[in-house]
Write an enzyme that holds these catalytic residues in place. Structure first.
Site, PDB file in Angstrom:
ATOM      1  N   ASP A  46       0.875  -1.342  -0.007  1.00 14.09           N
ATOM      2  CA  ASP A  46       0.068  -0.070   0.018  1.00 14.09           C
ATOM      3  C   ASP A  46       0.981   1.094   0.040  1.00 14.09           C
ATOM      4  OD1 ASP A  46      -3.434   0.543   1.050  1.00 14.09           O
ATOM      5  OD2 ASP A  46      -1.857   2.212   1.226  1.00 14.09           O
ATOM      6  N   ARG A  60       0.577   1.387   7.495  1.00 15.43           N
ATOM      7  CA  ARG A  60      -0.719   0.450   7.511  1.00 15.43           C
ATOM      8  C   ARG A  60      -0.507  -0.995   7.169  1.00 15.43           C
ATOM      9  NH1 ARG A  60      -5.961   0.638   8.469  1.00 15.43           N
ATOM     10  NH2 ARG A  60      -6.756  -1.291   7.383  1.00 15.43           N
ATOM     11  N   GLN A 115     -16.037   5.136  -3.335  1.00 15.26           N
ATOM     12  CA  GLN A 115     -17.208   6.097  -3.671  1.00 15.26           C
ATOM     13  C   GLN A 115     -17.663   7.084  -2.172  1.00 15.26           C
ATOM     14  OE1 GLN A 115     -19.512   2.402  -5.130  1.00 15.26           O
ATOM     15  NE2 GLN A 115     -20.688   4.157  -5.568  1.00 15.26           N
ATOM     16  N   ARG A 166     -19.878   4.652  -9.123  1.00 17.55           N
ATOM     17  CA  ARG A 166     -18.672   3.808  -9.275  1.00 17.55           C
ATOM     18  C   ARG A 166     -17.983   4.512 -10.369  1.00 17.55           C
ATOM     19  NH1 ARG A 166     -22.476   0.286  -8.042  1.00 17.55           N
ATOM     20  NH2 ARG A 166     -22.193  -1.191  -6.272  1.00 17.55           N
ATOM     21  N   SER A 190     -13.629  -8.995  -9.830  1.00 21.67           N
ATOM     22  CA  SER A 190     -14.596  -9.208  -9.091  1.00 21.67           C
ATOM     23  C   SER A 190     -16.048  -9.275  -9.794  1.00 21.67           C
ATOM     24  CB  SER A 190     -14.737  -8.759  -7.776  1.00 21.67           C
ATOM     25  OG  SER A 190     -14.796  -7.437  -7.859  1.00 21.67           O
ATOM     26  N   ASP A 238     -22.745  -8.489  -6.262  1.00 24.34           N
ATOM     27  CA  ASP A 238     -24.052  -8.322  -6.695  1.00 24.34           C
ATOM     28  C   ASP A 238     -24.984  -9.625  -6.819  1.00 24.34           C
ATOM     29  OD1 ASP A 238     -23.163  -5.503  -8.342  1.00 24.34           O
ATOM     30  OD2 ASP A 238     -21.710  -7.309  -8.354  1.00 24.34           O
ATOM     31  N   SER A 239     -24.262 -10.516  -7.226  1.00 24.10           N
ATOM     32  CA  SER A 239     -25.022 -11.804  -7.356  1.00 24.10           C
ATOM     33  C   SER A 239     -25.236 -12.442  -5.927  1.00 24.10           C
ATOM     34  CB  SER A 239     -24.109 -13.107  -8.355  1.00 24.10           C
ATOM     35  OG  SER A 239     -24.083 -12.576  -9.591  1.00 24.10           O
ATOM     36  N   ALA A 240     -24.291 -12.208  -5.135  1.00 19.19           N
ATOM     37  CA  ALA A 240     -24.386 -12.632  -3.689  1.00 19.19           C
ATOM     38  C   ALA A 240     -25.537 -11.778  -2.895  1.00 19.19           C
ATOM     39  CB  ALA A 240     -23.182 -12.495  -2.791  1.00 19.19           C
TER      40      ALA A 240
END
Ligand SMILES: NC(=O)C1=CN([C@@H]2O[C@H](COP(=O)(O)OP(=O)(O)OC[C@H]3O[C@@H](n4cnc5c(N)ncnc54)[C@H](O)[C@@H]3O)[C@@H](O)[C@H]2O)C=CC1
Ligand SMILES: CC(=O)C(=O)O
Length: 317
Positions: A37, A42, A84, A90, A145, A150-152
């Site tokens: 990162d 972090r 966002q 998005r 992904s 969204d399907s989940a």
């Protein structure tokens, strides 16, 4: 590296990335997890924290790293990028996150990496397209992904409505991971029975199903308005996809897949079920769509194609 030793590199240790790292440790997937990162503090802190979980799960080397670690990695998962803010779509993130993606792919490429890249940063379909073009890796080895989360979400809502376990709902959101996605109701099943037949028997109207589709499409906004970000759902979806790759599962999962003529589309990444194994996207499963779904797929693809081409032109110009 031995076949029994798998190495994953996570780029982006924010809310999504750190939740993914935690899920990977919990599930004991891959023996080595390197975290990158721009905030070194972090990644160092997270590596120290996560290694404390490994005595309770499975032995795993978790450490903060730089890009040279990518050289011998099997899988790189990219969750780095601006999320966002409330009210933003998005697609609004495209310019700033394309620049971040370029700054990430360049050192990955320089390291000599030759594995699989899985992208989650948004807008994921566009950033995946950019990651493939900038890396020069084969299309099947760079994917997103897509509509896995969204399907989940759709499965969760169908499970509530039909009073069954979400595990037993086979239903996909398809196309853009975003506002132009749609529910592929015409092929959804529960226990092998068409969902639309079950809906008819239970007096659930198409209007109600379309309302649920819309709620699924907007669920991210609902979560962001309440807690500022979404991360557990996507992190678990990324863990599931990672497992399918690293264990060569041939799992059929909805992802952001490269199109090679499927749905009449080419040179685009878009949400569709695909077979995921050690090759990455081994093959896309082209789902038969009804007329409404065909139109939604074509419209969504047109939006993505334009934004991807404009975004890449700006990035390279
Ligand atoms: N595909 C999906 O289903 C989902 C995607 N997302 C997306 O994932 C991305 C990350 O979201 P969050 O983790 O909530 O954001 P976050 O702000 O918590 O984390 C982003 C991380 O990226 C790092 N970063 C920024 N620029 C970088 C660079 N050039 N190199 C390396 N690291 C860099 C930041 O330091 C930060 O740690 C966003 O684009 C978000 O929209 C979020 C939820 C679901
Ligand atoms: C933020 C986002 O992409 C999601 O939760 O679907």
């Amino acid at each position: 590296m031995s076949k029994n030793h798998q190495k994953v590199v996570l780029v982006g240790d924010g809310a999504v990335g750190s939740s993914y790292a935690y899920a990977m440790v919990q599930q004991g997937i891959a023996e080595e997890l390197a975290i990158i990162d721009i905030s070194k503090e972090r990644t160092e802190g997270d590596a120290l924290d996560l290694e404390d979980a490994t005595p309770f799960t499975a032995p795993k080397l978790v450490y903060s790293a730089d890009y040279d670690t990518c050289k011998d990695a099997d899988l790189i998962v990219i969750t780095a990028g601006a999320p966002q803010k409330p009210g933003e779509t998005r697609l609004d993130l495209v310019d700033k996150n394309l620049k971040i993606m370029k700054s990430i792919i360049e050192p990955i490429k320089k390291s000599g990496f030759d594995g699989i890249i899985l992208v989650a940063a948004n807008p994921v379909d566009i950033l995946t397209y950019a990651a493939q073009k900038l890396s020069g890796l084969p299309k099947n080895r760079v994917f997103g992904s897509g509509t896995s989360l969204d399907s989940a979400r759709l499965r969760v809502e169908m499970a509530k409505r039909f009073n069954v376990s979400p595990v037993d709902v086979s239903a996909n959101m398809m196309a853009e991971h975003g506002d132009s996605e749609f529910a592929a109701y015409s092929t959804a099943t529960i226990g092998g029975k068409p969902l639309l037949e079950m809906a008819k028997e239970a007096n659930i109207s198409m209007d109600e199903l379309y309302k649920i589709e819309d709620e699924v499409r907007h669920k991210a906004y609902e979560i962001i308005n309440r807690k500022g970000a979404t991360f557990y759902g996507v992190a678990t979806a990324l863990m599931r996809i990672s497992r399918a790759i690293l264990r060569d599962e041939n799992a059929v999962l909805p992802v952001g897949a490269p199109m090679n003529g499927e749905y009449g589309l080419n040179d685009i990444y878009i949400g569709s079920p695909a077979v995921i194994n050690a090759n990455g996207v081994d093959r896309v499963i082209e789902v038969p769509l009804d007329d409404r779904e065909k139109k939604a797929m074509a419209d969504s693809a047109a939006t993505l194609e334009k934004i991807a081409k404009d975004g890449m032109a700006k990035l390279q110009g």
